[in-house]
Structure formats: C-alpha cells, structure tokens
Motif scaffolding. Sequence first.
Motif, PDB file in Angstrom:
ATOM      1  N   SER A 350      -6.016   3.085 -11.680  1.00  0.00           N
ATOM      2  CA  SER A 350      -4.995   2.952 -12.716  1.00  0.00           C
ATOM      3  C   SER A 350      -3.857   1.993 -12.339  1.00  0.00           C
ATOM      4  O   SER A 350      -2.984   1.730 -13.153  1.00  0.00           O
ATOM      5  N   LEU A 351      -3.864   1.465 -11.110  1.00  0.00           N
ATOM      6  CA  LEU A 351      -2.827   0.484 -10.744  1.00  0.00           C
ATOM      7  C   LEU A 351      -3.019  -0.798 -11.553  1.00  0.00           C
ATOM      8  O   LEU A 351      -4.119  -1.105 -11.998  1.00  0.00           O
ATOM      9  N   THR A 352      -1.938  -1.574 -11.711  1.00  0.00           N
ATOM     10  CA  THR A 352      -2.083  -2.865 -12.382  1.00  0.00           C
ATOM     11  C   THR A 352      -2.894  -3.805 -11.491  1.00  0.00           C
ATOM     12  O   THR A 352      -2.963  -3.615 -10.270  1.00  0.00           O
ATOM     13  N   ALA A 353      -3.497  -4.801 -12.120  1.00  0.00           N
ATOM     14  CA  ALA A 353      -4.331  -5.738 -11.369  1.00  0.00           C
ATOM     15  C   ALA A 353      -3.528  -6.404 -10.257  1.00  0.00           C
ATOM     16  O   ALA A 353      -4.023  -6.589  -9.137  1.00  0.00           O
ATOM     17  N   ALA A 354      -2.280  -6.749 -10.559  1.00  0.00           N
ATOM     18  CA  ALA A 354      -1.444  -7.424  -9.564  1.00  0.00           C
ATOM     19  C   ALA A 354      -1.204  -6.526  -8.350  1.00  0.00           C
ATOM     20  O   ALA A 354      -1.294  -6.958  -7.198  1.00  0.00           O
ATOM     21  N   LYS A 355      -0.936  -5.246  -8.632  1.00  0.00           N
ATOM     22  CA  LYS A 355      -0.680  -4.299  -7.544  1.00  0.00           C
ATOM     23  C   LYS A 355      -1.913  -4.118  -6.668  1.00  0.00           C
ATOM     24  O   LYS A 355      -1.835  -4.088  -5.445  1.00  0.00           O
ATOM     25  N   LYS A 356      -3.062  -3.984  -7.368  1.00  0.00           N
ATOM     26  CA  LYS A 356      -4.315  -3.823  -6.626  1.00  0.00           C
ATOM     27  C   LYS A 356      -4.549  -5.015  -5.711  1.00  0.00           C
ATOM     28  O   LYS A 356      -4.937  -4.873  -4.558  1.00  0.00           O
ATOM     29  N   MET A 357      -4.312  -6.201  -6.275  1.00  0.00           N
ATOM     30  CA  MET A 357      -4.488  -7.436  -5.519  1.00  0.00           C
ATOM     31  C   MET A 357      -3.654  -7.408  -4.245  1.00  0.00           C
ATOM     32  O   MET A 357      -4.114  -7.753  -3.168  1.00  0.00           O
ATOM     33  N   LYS A 358      -2.420  -6.963  -4.392  1.00  0.00           N
ATOM     34  CA  LYS A 358      -1.503  -6.944  -3.253  1.00  0.00           C
ATOM     35  C   LYS A 358      -2.008  -5.998  -2.152  1.00  0.00           C
ATOM     36  O   LYS A 358      -1.993  -6.335  -0.967  1.00  0.00           O
ATOM     37  N   ILE A 359      -2.481  -4.840  -2.582  1.00  0.00           N
ATOM     38  CA  ILE A 359      -2.990  -3.855  -1.613  1.00  0.00           C
ATOM     39  C   ILE A 359      -4.223  -4.422  -0.908  1.00  0.00           C
ATOM     40  O   ILE A 359      -4.369  -4.334   0.310  1.00  0.00           O
ATOM     41  N   ARG A 360      -5.113  -5.054  -1.705  1.00  0.00           N
ATOM     42  CA  ARG A 360      -6.336  -5.616  -1.110  1.00  0.00           C
ATOM     43  C   ARG A 360      -5.998  -6.697  -0.089  1.00  0.00           C
ATOM     44  O   ARG A 360      -6.647  -6.814   0.949  1.00  0.00           O
ATOM     45  N   GLU A 361      -4.966  -7.485  -0.395  1.00  0.00           N
ATOM     46  CA  GLU A 361      -4.557  -8.525   0.557  1.00  0.00           C
ATOM     47  C   GLU A 361      -4.063  -7.911   1.856  1.00  0.00           C
ATOM     48  O   GLU A 361      -4.390  -8.366   2.946  1.00  0.00           O
ATOM     49  N   LYS A 362      -3.288  -6.856   1.715  1.00  0.00           N
ATOM     50  CA  LYS A 362      -2.779  -6.166   2.901  1.00  0.00           C
ATOM     51  C   LYS A 362      -3.934  -5.647   3.758  1.00  0.00           C
ATOM     52  O   LYS A 362      -3.906  -5.742   4.980  1.00  0.00           O
ATOM     53  N   SER A 364      -7.067  -6.803   3.811  1.00  0.00           N
ATOM     54  CA  SER A 364      -7.854  -7.859   4.473  1.00  0.00           C
ATOM     55  C   SER A 364      -7.063  -8.587   5.563  1.00  0.00           C
ATOM     56  O   SER A 364      -7.650  -9.271   6.401  1.00  0.00           O
ATOM     57  N   SER A 365      -5.730  -8.428   5.540  1.00  0.00           N
ATOM     58  CA  SER A 365      -4.945  -9.036   6.630  1.00  0.00           C
ATOM     59  C   SER A 365      -5.274  -8.376   7.974  1.00  0.00           C
ATOM     60  O   SER A 365      -5.063  -8.956   9.029  1.00  0.00           O
ATOM     61  N   GLY A 366      -5.796  -7.132   7.906  1.00  0.00           N
ATOM     62  CA  GLY A 366      -6.191  -6.461   9.137  1.00  0.00           C
ATOM     63  C   GLY A 366      -5.063  -5.766   9.865  1.00  0.00           C
ATOM     64  O   GLY A 366      -5.265  -5.171  10.921  1.00  0.00           O
ATOM     65  N   GLU A 367      -3.872  -5.823   9.284  1.00  0.00           N
ATOM     66  CA  GLU A 367      -2.750  -5.159   9.946  1.00  0.00           C
ATOM     67  C   GLU A 367      -2.926  -3.648   9.949  1.00  0.00           C
ATOM     68  O   GLU A 367      -3.410  -3.084   8.974  1.00  0.00           O
ATOM     69  N   PRO A 368      -2.506  -2.979  11.021  1.00  0.00           N
ATOM     70  CA  PRO A 368      -2.688  -1.534  11.110  1.00  0.00           C
ATOM     71  C   PRO A 368      -2.028  -0.807   9.944  1.00  0.00           C
ATOM     72  O   PRO A 368      -0.849  -1.033   9.664  1.00  0.00           O
ATOM     73  N   ALA A 369      -2.803   0.025   9.259  1.00  0.00           N
ATOM     74  CA  ALA A 369      -2.297   0.810   8.133  1.00  0.00           C
ATOM     75  C   ALA A 369      -3.385   1.784   7.704  1.00  0.00           C
ATOM     76  O   ALA A 369      -4.544   1.626   8.090  1.00  0.00           O
ATOM     77  N   VAL A 370      -2.986   2.775   6.912  1.00  0.00           N
ATOM     78  CA  VAL A 370      -3.985   3.658   6.324  1.00  0.00           C
ATOM     79  C   VAL A 370      -3.989   3.432   4.820  1.00  0.00           C
ATOM     80  O   VAL A 370      -2.945   3.380   4.190  1.00  0.00           O
ATOM     81  N   ILE A 378     -14.412   1.389  -2.432  1.00  0.00           N
ATOM     82  CA  ILE A 378     -15.711   0.864  -2.011  1.00  0.00           C
ATOM     83  C   ILE A 378     -16.126  -0.379  -2.787  1.00  0.00           C
ATOM     84  O   ILE A 378     -17.190  -0.933  -2.571  1.00  0.00           O
ATOM     85  N   GLU A 379     -15.272  -0.824  -3.702  1.00  0.00           N
ATOM     86  CA  GLU A 379     -15.602  -2.074  -4.391  1.00  0.00           C
ATOM     87  C   GLU A 379     -15.696  -3.217  -3.383  1.00  0.00           C
ATOM     88  O   GLU A 379     -15.033  -3.210  -2.351  1.00  0.00           O
ATOM     89  N   ASP A 380     -16.534  -4.196  -3.743  1.00  0.00           N
ATOM     90  CA  ASP A 380     -16.757  -5.307  -2.818  1.00  0.00           C
ATOM     91  C   ASP A 380     -15.480  -6.089  -2.527  1.00  0.00           C
ATOM     92  O   ASP A 380     -15.332  -6.689  -1.465  1.00  0.00           O
ATOM     93  N   SER A 381     -14.550  -6.062  -3.499  1.00  0.00           N
ATOM     94  CA  SER A 381     -13.325  -6.839  -3.317  1.00  0.00           C
ATOM     95  C   SER A 381     -12.438  -6.269  -2.204  1.00  0.00           C
ATOM     96  O   SER A 381     -11.508  -6.929  -1.754  1.00  0.00           O
ATOM     97  N   VAL A 382     -12.724  -5.053  -1.785  1.00  0.00           N
ATOM     98  CA  VAL A 382     -11.970  -4.489  -0.657  1.00  0.00           C
ATOM     99  C   VAL A 382     -12.687  -4.877   0.634  1.00  0.00           C
ATOM    100  O   VAL A 382     -13.811  -4.450   0.885  1.00  0.00           O
ATOM    101  N   GLU A 383     -12.019  -5.719   1.414  1.00  0.00           N
ATOM    102  CA  GLU A 383     -12.659  -6.210   2.636  1.00  0.00           C
ATOM    103  C   GLU A 383     -11.786  -5.917   3.835  1.00  0.00           C
ATOM    104  O   GLU A 383     -10.580  -6.139   3.801  1.00  0.00           O
ATOM    105  N   SER A 384     -12.422  -5.415   4.879  1.00  0.00           N
ATOM    106  CA  SER A 384     -11.697  -5.241   6.129  1.00  0.00           C
ATOM    107  C   SER A 384     -12.687  -5.175   7.271  1.00  0.00           C
ATOM    108  O   SER A 384     -13.742  -4.559   7.151  1.00  0.00           O
TER     109      SER A 384
END
Length: 715
Positions: A350-362, A364-370, A378-384
Amino acid sequence: MRQNLFDKSPSSPVTLLHGVGPSRAAALEKLGIRTLSDLAYHFPRAYENRGNVKSLLTVSDGEVCSLVLTVSAPPKNAYVRRGMTITKVSAFDGDRDCAITYYNMPFVRDALIQGETYRFYGKVSKSGRKCQLTNPVFELWREDMPMRDFVPVYPLTDGISQKVMATLVKGALDVVLSSADSCDILPLEIKKKYSLCDISYALQGIHFPADSAMVEKARRRLAFDEFYLFVCSSLYSGASKKRSVGVRIDASFANELIDKLPYELTVAQRRSIGEICADMSSGYKMTRLLNGDVGSGKTVCAACAVYSAVRSGYQAAVMAPTEILATQHYHDFCELFGPLGVECLLLVGSLTAAKKMKIREKISSGEPAVVIGTHALIEDSVESTRFAVAVIDEQHRFGAAQREKLASKSEQCHILSMSATPIPRTLALALYGNMDVSVLDTMPPGRKKVDTYVVDESYRDRLDKFIIKNVNDGGQVYIVCPSIEPSETIESESGDTFSLDDLELFMPKPQKPQLKAAEPYAAELASRLGGITVGLIHGKMKSAEKDRVMNDFVSGKLSVLVSTTVIEVGVNVPNASLMMIENAEMFGLSTLHQLRGRVGRGERKSYCVLVCGGNSAETNGRLDIMKKTNDGYEIAQRDLEMRGPGDFMAELDGKIRQSGAVDFKLAALVGDGTLLYSATDAAHMTVDRDPALELPEHAVLRRAVTDGRKASAIS
Ligand code: ADP
Ligand code: MG
C-alpha cells in the motif's frame, strides 16, 4: 478378446483394462486415477458388512444389514412425474413380507425376477409388522454359492458405479500384485522390525478383505507407508540443504539486545535463542522453525537473530502474510532496535510507488538494516546480496517456493521460519524432518485465563442472555459455526454404510446431529436478540465484503460476529469478551484452542463457551480438557493422543504441512499414535544410514521420494 497379462504393467494406463473407454477414463481421471497402480491405491472409504444377515422377524427398525428375500410378484414401475420413476417390489422370507422401493432405477424391474431369491443390503425401516427397504443393493443368492461378505465402498465420481469400480480395481490388482513385493518401498529389515505385512497382502486386504482383521493389518501397513514416505521425503530434502555454507554471524551481539529488555526471557526463549545463535555462527546455513503458541514471545527470538545479523554488518528481512501483521512487526522492531541504533524499513503493497522505490534503493545499497514487509519483499525488484537472515512469520501462509525465494536473494542466507500452531515435539520431528525445530512451550508470566464452559442445547436461553449481557457490558462476541449453509451435513453420502472404525462393532454410524450453519444462524440470532447488531463472515464471501464486515466488527459497529472457522488471522479485537463455538464436538482441540485465542486479548474478563450438539462421553471428556488448560502444547498433545496422528494432521493440513507431496489417505484413519512414531524412527534410521538413498535396497524408496508419489513406487 482378453488381453494378455504380460502386456500390462502397474504404470499402464487404465484404458488397457477391459471396459475402460475414453469416457470412463475421463471419469477416473477426475479421481486422479490414470494408471493401474493409481487404481490399486484408490482405497475404499468404508466396507459394507453384507455377511450380517438378519430375518424380517428379528431385524430392528433402522438397522443396516442383509436380508435374504424371495421376490413374490413381478416388480412394477410407476412414473410419478417427468424424470421420476418408482419401482415397487414385494418380497418375503420365511416369516414376513417386505416392501421394497427403488427410486429412479427403472432397470431394477427387469433385473429382479419373481420367484428368485436375493441378498438385499440396506437400511431397514420397521413399524409393527411392516418392513420396508429403500434402494437396497441386491445380489442373486443361492445356498451353495459363496458370497463376499465384506464389500468395499469406494469414493466415486459420475459415470462409475461401486460395482464397476470394484471390478476395475480387481483387474488392476491382478497386474499390480504380481510385481508388488519385488518393488516394495519398505526395506526388509523395517518390515521385520515393525511386524508389517507384505505390500501385496496389504493391497489385497484393503480392497477385498476376508474379515476385519485383514483390513486392520492392511491398513496398518499402508498407513505406515504413508508416514514413512512422508518423513523420508522431508529428511531426504533436508539432508542436501543442511551442510551448505551460511554467512558466519557474530551472535554474541544478541546479548546487547537481551540486556535492554524490560523483562526476563522465559527458559524456552533462552533455549531457542541459544539454538538460533549457534546455527548462525556455525558457518553453515540455518534452516530452523520456531514453533510457539500465540503470545509465547517469538518476536524477541527473531529479533535476536536479526539484530546479530545487522550488527555483524549485514541486512535482515522479515516477511509476514498480511499488511496488518507486517506493520505490527515493524512497530515492535522499531521499539526494540530504536535505542540500539538499528534502522528498520517497512515495505508493503500500500506504500506509494515513490516510497517503495526509496526503500528498494536502500536495500540494494547493502547498508546494514532490517526490512520488514509482506509478499512485496519477494518481488524481483527487491535486490540485495547482503541478507544474512530471512525471517518468515506464519510460515504456513507462504508456499515453500516463496519462502525459498526470499532467502535466495542472497547466497548463504539463513532461514528462520515461525509458526503459531502448537505441535507436540514428537510430531514436530516427523513433520519438520527437513528443518531444525525450536519450541517455545512455556508462556511469559501474567497471561489472563479465558474461562471456558462446555454446555448443550438445554442452555440456549441462558446463552442468549449471556450474549446480551456481554454486549450490554460493552464487550463483543464471536460465534463460530461449523458450516455455512444448512445442507452441509458431514454425513456420508449414502448414510448407511460402515466406516472402517465401525468394523469391529458391526454397527452403523450413529446419525450426526444437524450442524449449525452460519448463514441462517446469523439471521435467526439477529431477530431473536432484536436491537443487537449481528454480522456474518465466511469463506465464500468476496474479500472486499469480508474486509468491510471485519472492519465493522473492529470498529464496534457490530456487536456480534457469526462466522465459520475462517476468521482472518492477525486481526486483533481487544474488546472481544466472548467466544461461542457451536457444534464444538465437530472440531479438533487444536482448532478450538486457536479460536479461543481470539478473546482475552484486552483488559476485559473473557469467556469461551463450547456448545455441544451431541453428548457422547468421548466428546465431553475431550472438551473438558479445554476447561482445564490454556496451554496449547498440552492441548495439542492430548488431541494427538485421542484422535491419532493422521486425523490430527489432516486437520492441521495446510496450516503446517511442509509439502503436499504425500497425501494421507489411510493415516487419517489410524487411531494408533505409535504407528507415526515407529514410522518416524524407521525413516530416521533409513536416512541416517543412507542420506542420499543410494543403496540398492533403497532404490524403490528413492524413486518414490523423488517422484513424490506413492503409487509410482510399484511401477
Ligand atoms: P508471538 O509468539 O505470538 O509472536 P510476541 O512475540 O508478539 O508473541 O509476544 C507477545 C507479548 O509478550 C509481547 O507484548 C512481548 O513483548 C511479550 N513478551 C515476550 N516475551 C516475554 C517475556 N519473557 N516476559 C514477559 N513478556 C514477554
Ligand atoms: Mg507473532
């Protein structure tokens, strides 16, 4: 012309049997039957004991039995209205006359001959001197002709009658039995150790037994096979996973989190966290299940794993089946980790597309986080490449593939699955052979008890008053019914056959009480309790409609919610103070326990009322356990002991089963719990000795395990 036996093998299609053309083949296909071997594994659901022959003088009203009767006049057909015929047959034995009626079976008129004697089997109705039979099965009877007393009753489909099915099974067995013993899945030593009969004897005995002892032997062997194959399959698939490399985590970080907790961990939490930490620092991949009742404190155990991973420089993922649950976890984790400086991210649909994008970027940056989320994770766009642990809450709500997909985003990622269905340890060993299991079998202190009562129909007035009282006091009420519409009785289709369990007793099943149905119940209750708002929710409603009703209940617009057992998980209504369960005798204790867990979540004193339709001693004894304890493990253990593992698992099916590879056809009927443990032991013995099932004596087993189908074992 008769086909040569040697042309056929167990894997031959059913069309090779005499009498099976395209239309019968299609009908069989509907039952999942394609090959001769499939037919051999199509087991009767009951047996008719036609050897139980009574006379018209001694038979009692309602009895299901055989009567040997002579037809006294030519049968007559009457056409009542279009598409409806009635055939009247008069018959007698030495003592009395009997009127036999067939509905919509006009061919009977010519099949039954005046002066001939037949063995009729069915339910007799008798009042005074008058005896009647309706639609009885019949066979020509001769003094000197041997007749089969135990007749199998098969699950059927349109276009295949009992007689045809029995004939086809017999034809299939002729082929299958000749090679069955030489390709048995059970190694000889195991058959010996557990005194199990040969597979050929078992197949013969389950279909065409000479007596009830033979059925029992056959059933024991075939049920053992089901359990054994199930456990072997999960051990076999686990054996290959277990020794692969996993990220090495410094698990001592967990202590930082534990030191900050406002409470003491329970013994079970301490033990489970120890097991998880040992796995994650071992250098091998963790595949662990954390099993614990609702409220047992699984979250903090998962948090220890997540926290250690993040502090070791990695990321962690936590997946839950609904947004409500994911959001709840997100808040829990923020609270736990906030003071320790670990970043939490939420990713839901239910997040906005922009918000989702931001989270996905975070991510894929690989920085420590949960990152905590729903299926969106599990969507393919989530990469880590940095996930060190994947936590899956309510793991049964996800398919095996989905669980794997989350972890497989990063190589060497550990998996921690969580389940809130209490399962006794012994059973967990069988069910989760491919995982290590940690069990939270003690509750944190200070949980409120839900007072539980077992009552019957005579309490109805008082129950109504109790509902009104709860509502007037500002509380809310759940009422659970076993079915949606009144037609859904759980009776067998003919209502007059014997189930396997009745064999020893030679008695027909007692009539099942009419089950309470949610739809009419809700309407009736609303008019009876006028002024109180009653809602209805069940599985056949559209999900938007369900959401609306559920929201009305959560917001308090509805005071009473009538439903089937499909109440959404994770929906917390702290204001609910009464859970009433109709036809409670129909439910397993584990289900009752889970339903009861929906009240007593807030400050209100809460109650659970189990309303019994029947009142057999067994039922009451069973339900009394609910009064005595709130401990999900104790309840599950008692449930398991009373119903046997097959039935127990059948109810949990889908809630906990890891794979649908093996279906329990007979295991569900086996009351003997020791059979499961024997089979589990046997499977462990087999797989411990030969993890890849490479030994020649395991060749058939290996094929069955890898094909995931029992029937293929004998092809
Ligand atoms: P579940 O196993 O259902 O996920 P939770 O982890 O949500 O249970 O825990 C239920 C509640 O119990 C939470 O509010 C949690 O803070 C609290 N809790 C967990 N462990 C303990 C403990 N050892 N002592 C007291 N409260 C605890
Ligand atoms: Mg939880």
